[in-house]
Design an enzyme around this catalytic site. Sequence first.
Site, short mmCIF file in Angstrom:
data_model
loop_
_atom_site.label_atom_id
_atom_site.label_comp_id
_atom_site.label_asym_id
_atom_site.label_seq_id
_atom_site.Cartn_x
_atom_site.Cartn_y
_atom_site.Cartn_z
N GLU A 147 0.58 -1.10 0.17
CA GLU A 147 0.04 0.20 0.00
C GLU A 147 0.91 1.06 0.05
O GLU A 147 2.34 1.14 0.79
CB GLU A 147 -0.69 -0.22 0.97
CG GLU A 147 -1.68 1.11 1.22
CD GLU A 147 -2.69 1.51 2.27
OE1 GLU A 147 -3.88 1.61 2.36
OE2 GLU A 147 -2.01 1.08 3.65
N ALA A 159 -2.91 13.27 10.62
CA ALA A 159 -3.47 11.72 10.76
C ALA A 159 -3.10 11.03 11.75
O ALA A 159 -3.18 10.15 13.03
CB ALA A 159 -3.12 11.23 9.69
#
Length: 210
Positions: A147, A159
Amino acid sequence: MLIEQMNSREYYRSMLLFTAALRELNTKFEIINEEFAIRLKSNPIEHIKSRLKTSHSIAKKLTKKGYEPTLENALKYIDDIAGIRIICSFTEDIYRIATVVQAQSYINVLKIKDYILTPKENGYRSYHMIVEVPVFLSGKKEMTRVEIQIRTIAMDFWASLEHKIRYKFESDVPQSINDDLLECANIISSLDEKMLSLNNEIEGYKPEKK
Protein backbone atom coordinates in the site's frame (compact mmCIF):
# COMPACT_ATOMS: atom_id res chain seq x y z
CA MET A 1 -3.62 -19.38 13.78
CA LEU A 2 -1.30 -16.56 12.70
CA ILE A 3 0.57 -16.33 16.02
CA GLU A 4 1.32 -20.06 15.83
CA GLN A 5 2.55 -19.69 12.24
CA MET A 6 5.05 -16.91 13.06
CA ASN A 7 7.96 -19.31 13.36
CA SER A 8 7.10 -21.14 10.16
CA ARG A 9 9.25 -21.02 7.03
CA GLU A 10 6.28 -19.67 5.04
CA TYR A 11 5.80 -16.74 7.44
CA TYR A 12 9.44 -15.63 7.27
CA ARG A 13 9.47 -16.03 3.51
CA SER A 14 6.36 -13.85 3.18
CA MET A 15 7.86 -11.15 5.40
CA LEU A 16 11.06 -11.28 3.32
CA LEU A 17 9.01 -10.61 0.17
CA PHE A 18 7.24 -7.64 1.78
CA THR A 19 10.52 -6.22 3.08
CA ALA A 20 12.13 -6.56 -0.35
CA ALA A 21 9.15 -4.86 -2.02
CA LEU A 22 9.42 -1.92 0.39
CA ARG A 23 13.13 -1.56 -0.34
CA GLU A 24 12.40 -1.60 -4.07
CA LEU A 25 9.80 1.16 -3.80
CA ASN A 26 11.86 3.20 -1.36
CA THR A 27 14.77 3.25 -3.81
CA LYS A 28 12.42 4.11 -6.68
CA PHE A 29 10.95 7.10 -4.84
CA GLU A 30 14.40 8.38 -3.88
CA ILE A 31 15.42 8.26 -7.55
CA ILE A 32 12.20 10.04 -8.59
CA ASN A 33 12.90 12.80 -6.07
CA GLU A 34 16.47 13.24 -7.30
CA GLU A 35 15.25 13.35 -10.92
CA PHE A 36 12.76 16.11 -10.12
CA ALA A 37 15.50 18.02 -8.29
CA ILE A 38 17.68 17.96 -11.42
CA ARG A 39 14.98 18.39 -14.06
CA LEU A 40 12.59 20.79 -12.34
CA LYS A 41 14.75 22.11 -9.49
CA SER A 42 12.10 20.86 -7.10
CA ASN A 43 11.92 18.12 -4.46
CA PRO A 44 8.28 16.98 -4.26
CA ILE A 45 9.06 14.35 -1.60
CA GLU A 46 9.88 15.63 1.89
CA HIS A 47 10.48 12.20 3.38
CA ILE A 48 9.55 8.52 3.09
CA LYS A 49 8.28 6.16 5.78
CA SER A 50 7.76 2.41 5.50
CA ARG A 51 6.43 -0.28 7.81
CA LEU A 52 5.30 -3.91 8.08
CA LYS A 53 2.17 -4.75 10.04
CA THR A 54 2.81 -6.81 13.16
CA SER A 55 1.28 -10.25 13.44
CA HIS A 56 -1.03 -8.87 16.14
CA SER A 57 -2.30 -6.09 13.83
CA ILE A 58 -2.77 -8.55 10.98
CA ALA A 59 -4.73 -10.97 13.17
CA LYS A 60 -6.87 -8.13 14.54
CA LYS A 61 -7.72 -6.87 11.05
CA LEU A 62 -8.60 -10.36 9.79
CA THR A 63 -10.89 -10.95 12.76
CA LYS A 64 -12.59 -7.59 12.15
CA LYS A 65 -13.15 -8.59 8.51
CA GLY A 66 -14.66 -11.90 9.63
CA TYR A 67 -11.80 -14.17 8.58
CA GLU A 68 -9.85 -16.71 10.60
CA PRO A 69 -6.47 -15.16 11.50
CA THR A 70 -4.18 -17.37 9.42
CA LEU A 71 -1.23 -16.58 7.18
CA GLU A 72 -3.12 -17.81 4.14
CA ASN A 73 -6.01 -15.41 4.80
CA ALA A 74 -3.60 -12.56 5.55
CA LEU A 75 -1.91 -12.93 2.18
CA LYS A 76 -5.27 -13.24 0.43
CA TYR A 77 -7.42 -10.60 2.10
CA ILE A 78 -5.10 -7.89 3.49
CA ASP A 79 -3.58 -5.42 1.03
CA ASP A 80 -1.56 -3.30 3.44
CA ILE A 81 0.70 -5.75 5.28
CA ALA A 82 3.52 -3.74 3.74
CA GLY A 83 3.04 0.01 3.54
CA ILE A 84 5.07 2.97 2.36
CA ARG A 85 4.12 6.59 3.04
CA ILE A 86 5.27 9.46 0.85
CA ILE A 87 5.14 12.88 2.50
CA CYS A 88 4.97 15.83 0.10
CA SER A 89 5.03 19.59 0.52
CA PHE A 90 1.97 20.43 -1.58
CA THR A 91 -1.18 18.71 -2.81
CA GLU A 92 -0.15 19.01 -6.46
CA ASP A 93 2.97 17.00 -5.62
CA ILE A 94 0.74 14.13 -4.49
CA TYR A 95 -0.85 13.76 -7.92
CA ARG A 96 2.51 14.29 -9.61
CA ILE A 97 3.99 11.35 -7.70
CA ALA A 98 0.89 9.19 -8.27
CA THR A 99 1.12 9.82 -12.03
CA VAL A 100 4.76 8.75 -12.05
CA VAL A 101 3.90 5.54 -10.17
CA GLN A 102 1.15 4.64 -12.64
CA ALA A 103 3.55 5.19 -15.55
CA GLN A 104 6.03 2.58 -14.29
CA SER A 105 5.76 -0.53 -16.45
CA TYR A 106 6.92 -2.88 -13.71
CA ILE A 107 4.41 -1.63 -11.13
CA ASN A 108 0.90 -3.04 -11.35
CA VAL A 109 -1.66 -0.65 -9.83
CA LEU A 110 -4.55 -2.67 -8.35
CA LYS A 111 -6.63 -0.06 -6.49
CA ILE A 112 -6.75 3.70 -6.01
CA LYS A 113 -8.61 5.54 -3.25
CA ASP A 114 -8.49 9.33 -3.40
CA TYR A 115 -9.38 10.56 0.08
CA ILE A 116 -8.35 14.07 -0.91
CA LEU A 117 -11.13 14.58 -3.42
CA THR A 118 -13.46 12.52 -1.22
CA PRO A 119 -12.33 12.71 2.43
CA LYS A 120 -13.50 10.18 4.99
CA GLU A 121 -16.31 11.24 7.32
CA ASN A 122 -13.84 11.97 10.12
CA GLY A 123 -11.89 14.36 7.87
CA TYR A 124 -9.06 12.00 6.92
CA ARG A 125 -7.30 13.00 3.69
CA SER A 126 -4.67 11.04 1.79
CA TYR A 127 -4.10 9.36 -1.58
CA HIS A 128 -3.94 5.56 -1.39
CA MET A 129 -2.69 3.09 -3.99
CA ILE A 130 -2.50 -0.69 -3.74
CA VAL A 131 0.24 -1.89 -6.07
CA GLU A 132 2.10 -5.05 -6.94
CA VAL A 133 5.86 -4.93 -7.46
CA PRO A 134 8.11 -7.76 -8.64
CA VAL A 135 10.49 -9.32 -6.14
CA PHE A 136 13.19 -11.66 -7.44
CA LEU A 137 14.30 -14.51 -5.20
CA SER A 138 16.60 -17.28 -6.49
CA GLY A 139 15.68 -16.50 -10.07
CA LYS A 140 11.92 -16.53 -9.45
CA LYS A 141 9.79 -13.43 -9.75
CA GLU A 142 6.93 -12.95 -7.29
CA MET A 143 4.49 -10.05 -7.43
CA THR A 144 4.10 -8.58 -3.95
CA ARG A 145 1.39 -6.19 -2.76
CA VAL A 146 2.20 -2.90 -1.06
CA GLU A 147 0.00 0.00 0.00
CA ILE A 148 1.31 3.43 -0.97
CA GLN A 149 -0.02 6.44 0.93
CA ILE A 150 0.79 9.89 -0.44
CA ARG A 151 -0.07 12.95 1.63
CA THR A 152 1.13 16.43 2.54
CA ILE A 153 3.01 17.30 5.72
CA ALA A 154 -0.17 18.85 7.11
CA MET A 155 -2.28 15.77 6.30
CA ASP A 156 0.30 13.52 7.93
CA PHE A 157 0.40 15.73 11.03
CA TRP A 158 -3.37 15.45 11.44
CA ALA A 159 -3.49 11.70 10.74
CA SER A 160 -0.72 10.95 13.24
CA LEU A 161 -2.35 12.92 16.05
CA GLU A 162 -5.81 11.56 15.22
CA HIS A 163 -4.45 8.02 15.51
CA LYS A 164 -2.86 8.75 18.89
CA ILE A 165 -6.06 10.31 20.20
CA ARG A 166 -8.24 7.38 19.08
CA TYR A 167 -5.74 4.87 20.49
CA LYS A 168 -6.31 6.30 23.99
CA PHE A 169 -10.01 5.39 23.90
CA GLU A 170 -10.91 1.72 24.32
CA SER A 171 -14.48 2.46 23.25
CA ASP A 172 -15.88 5.06 20.85
CA VAL A 173 -14.33 8.51 20.84
CA PRO A 174 -16.66 11.17 22.36
CA GLN A 175 -18.60 13.10 19.75
CA SER A 176 -17.19 16.43 20.92
CA ILE A 177 -13.67 15.20 20.17
CA ASN A 178 -14.77 13.84 16.79
CA ASP A 179 -16.22 17.25 15.97
CA ASP A 180 -12.99 19.00 16.97
CA LEU A 181 -10.91 16.56 14.89
CA LEU A 182 -13.10 17.20 11.86
CA GLU A 183 -12.77 20.95 12.35
CA CYS A 184 -8.97 20.59 12.54
CA ALA A 185 -8.99 18.48 9.36
CA ASN A 186 -10.90 21.21 7.53
CA ILE A 187 -8.52 23.88 8.82
CA ILE A 188 -5.54 21.84 7.64
CA SER A 189 -7.15 21.37 4.23
CA SER A 190 -7.59 25.14 3.92
CA LEU A 191 -3.98 25.61 5.01
CA ASP A 192 -2.79 23.19 2.29
CA GLU A 193 -4.74 25.14 -0.32
CA LYS A 194 -3.35 28.46 0.92
CA MET A 195 0.24 27.22 0.97
CA LEU A 196 -0.08 25.80 -2.55
CA SER A 197 -1.50 29.09 -3.78
CA LEU A 198 1.32 30.98 -2.08
CA ASN A 199 3.94 28.65 -3.56
CA ASN A 200 2.52 29.08 -7.07
CA GLU A 201 2.56 32.86 -6.59
CA ILE A 202 6.22 32.76 -5.51
CA GLU A 203 7.16 30.50 -8.43
CA GLY A 204 5.64 32.99 -10.85
CA TYR A 205 7.05 36.07 -9.16
CA LYS A 206 9.30 38.27 -11.26
CA PRO A 207 11.06 41.20 -9.55
CA GLU A 208 10.42 44.58 -11.10
CA LYS A 209 13.31 45.88 -13.17
CA LYS A 210 14.83 49.09 -11.84
